[in-house]
Design a protein around this motif. Structure first.
Motif, mmCIF file in Angstrom:
data_model
loop_
_atom_site.group_PDB
_atom_site.id
_atom_site.type_symbol
_atom_site.label_atom_id
_atom_site.label_comp_id
_atom_site.label_asym_id
_atom_site.label_seq_id
_atom_site.Cartn_x
_atom_site.Cartn_y
_atom_site.Cartn_z
ATOM 1 N N PRO A 27 0.569 13.713 5.586
ATOM 2 C CA PRO A 27 0.936 12.506 4.884
ATOM 3 C C PRO A 27 1.877 11.559 5.456
ATOM 4 O O PRO A 27 2.542 12.277 6.306
ATOM 5 C CB PRO A 27 1.432 13.063 3.490
ATOM 6 C CG PRO A 27 2.042 14.342 3.832
ATOM 7 C CD PRO A 27 1.070 14.919 4.913
ATOM 8 N N ARG A 28 1.648 10.070 5.420
ATOM 9 C CA ARG A 28 2.442 9.432 6.179
ATOM 10 C C ARG A 28 3.250 8.407 5.200
ATOM 11 O O ARG A 28 4.191 8.260 5.467
ATOM 12 C CB ARG A 28 1.556 8.225 7.190
ATOM 13 C CG ARG A 28 0.745 8.932 8.169
ATOM 14 C CD ARG A 28 1.540 9.515 9.224
ATOM 15 N NE ARG A 28 2.067 8.152 10.050
ATOM 16 C CZ ARG A 28 2.316 8.258 11.052
ATOM 17 N NH1 ARG A 28 2.377 9.442 11.949
ATOM 18 N NH2 ARG A 28 2.709 7.191 11.769
ATOM 19 N N ALA A 29 2.618 8.280 4.223
ATOM 20 C CA ALA A 29 3.391 7.379 3.009
ATOM 21 C C ALA A 29 2.671 7.754 1.703
ATOM 22 O O ALA A 29 1.681 8.134 1.501
ATOM 23 C CB ALA A 29 3.268 5.997 3.204
ATOM 24 N N LEU A 48 -6.680 6.690 2.863
ATOM 25 C CA LEU A 48 -5.759 6.506 1.695
ATOM 26 C C LEU A 48 -6.585 7.132 0.529
ATOM 27 O O LEU A 48 -7.801 7.103 0.152
ATOM 28 C CB LEU A 48 -5.893 4.911 1.117
ATOM 29 C CG LEU A 48 -4.770 4.657 0.044
ATOM 30 C CD1 LEU A 48 -3.457 4.979 0.608
ATOM 31 C CD2 LEU A 48 -5.030 3.237 -0.423
ATOM 32 N N LEU A 49 -5.558 8.309 0.130
ATOM 33 C CA LEU A 49 -6.330 9.096 -0.954
ATOM 34 C C LEU A 49 -5.574 9.035 -2.141
ATOM 35 O O LEU A 49 -4.315 8.878 -2.335
ATOM 36 C CB LEU A 49 -5.922 10.699 -0.528
ATOM 37 C CG LEU A 49 -6.419 10.995 0.924
ATOM 38 C CD1 LEU A 49 -5.967 12.545 1.217
ATOM 39 C CD2 LEU A 49 -7.919 10.782 0.967
ATOM 40 N N VAL A 50 -6.345 8.673 -2.965
ATOM 41 C CA VAL A 50 -5.860 7.951 -4.532
ATOM 42 C C VAL A 50 -5.877 9.315 -5.554
ATOM 43 O O VAL A 50 -7.010 9.793 -5.712
ATOM 44 C CB VAL A 50 -6.691 7.057 -4.959
ATOM 45 C CG1 VAL A 50 -5.902 6.732 -6.519
ATOM 46 C CG2 VAL A 50 -6.311 6.005 -4.043
ATOM 47 N N ALA A 60 -1.139 7.866 2.014
ATOM 48 C CA ALA A 60 -1.687 7.503 3.038
ATOM 49 C C ALA A 60 -1.534 8.415 4.276
ATOM 50 O O ALA A 60 -0.479 9.030 4.367
ATOM 51 C CB ALA A 60 -0.894 6.244 3.702
ATOM 52 N N THR A 61 -2.661 8.893 4.744
ATOM 53 C CA THR A 61 -2.443 10.220 5.943
ATOM 54 C C THR A 61 -2.385 9.619 7.279
ATOM 55 O O THR A 61 -2.781 8.286 7.546
ATOM 56 C CB THR A 61 -3.782 10.871 5.514
ATOM 57 O OG1 THR A 61 -5.125 10.048 5.838
ATOM 58 C CG2 THR A 61 -3.871 11.400 4.206
#
Length: 103
Positions: free
Chosen positions: A66-68, A85-87, A79-80
């Protein structure tokens, strides 16, 4: 020699005016500080919102970092590091995966 009584010592008119200006400025600053503190104290509880509820578990795909993280009403987005982008739903299940392009 005796000192002159207090009522006999007079300041020059320009100095008396300056003294009055300093007193008025001091009172204005004190009033301003009190007003700012009152506004901060009365408005601060409204500005502080509780943190969103985190799901018990969120499983990221293998090899992703994970970045954010951001929160919305009814969703959590991660955000990886591999530009995805994983929701996620509030219960932790993956709702959507979006590929990101760019640098």
């Amino acid at each position: 020699m005796d000192q002159a009584p207090e009522d006999e010592v007079r300041l020059p008119p320009g100095l008396r005016f300056l003294k009055a200006l300093v007193i008025v400025l001091t009172l204005t600053l004190i009033g301003g500080v009190i007003t700012v503190v009152a506004v901060i104290v009365t408005r601060m509880p409204q500005a502080v919102r509780p943190l969103p509820a985190l799901p018990e578990t969120v499983r990221l795909p293998e090899g992703t970092t994970p970045r954010a993280i951001t929160f919305g009403e009814g969703w959590l987005a991660v955000a990886t590091s591999d530009n995805r982008l994983l929701v996620f739903a509030p219960d932790g299940r993956l709702l959507q995966e979006v590929g990101l392009t760019g640098p």
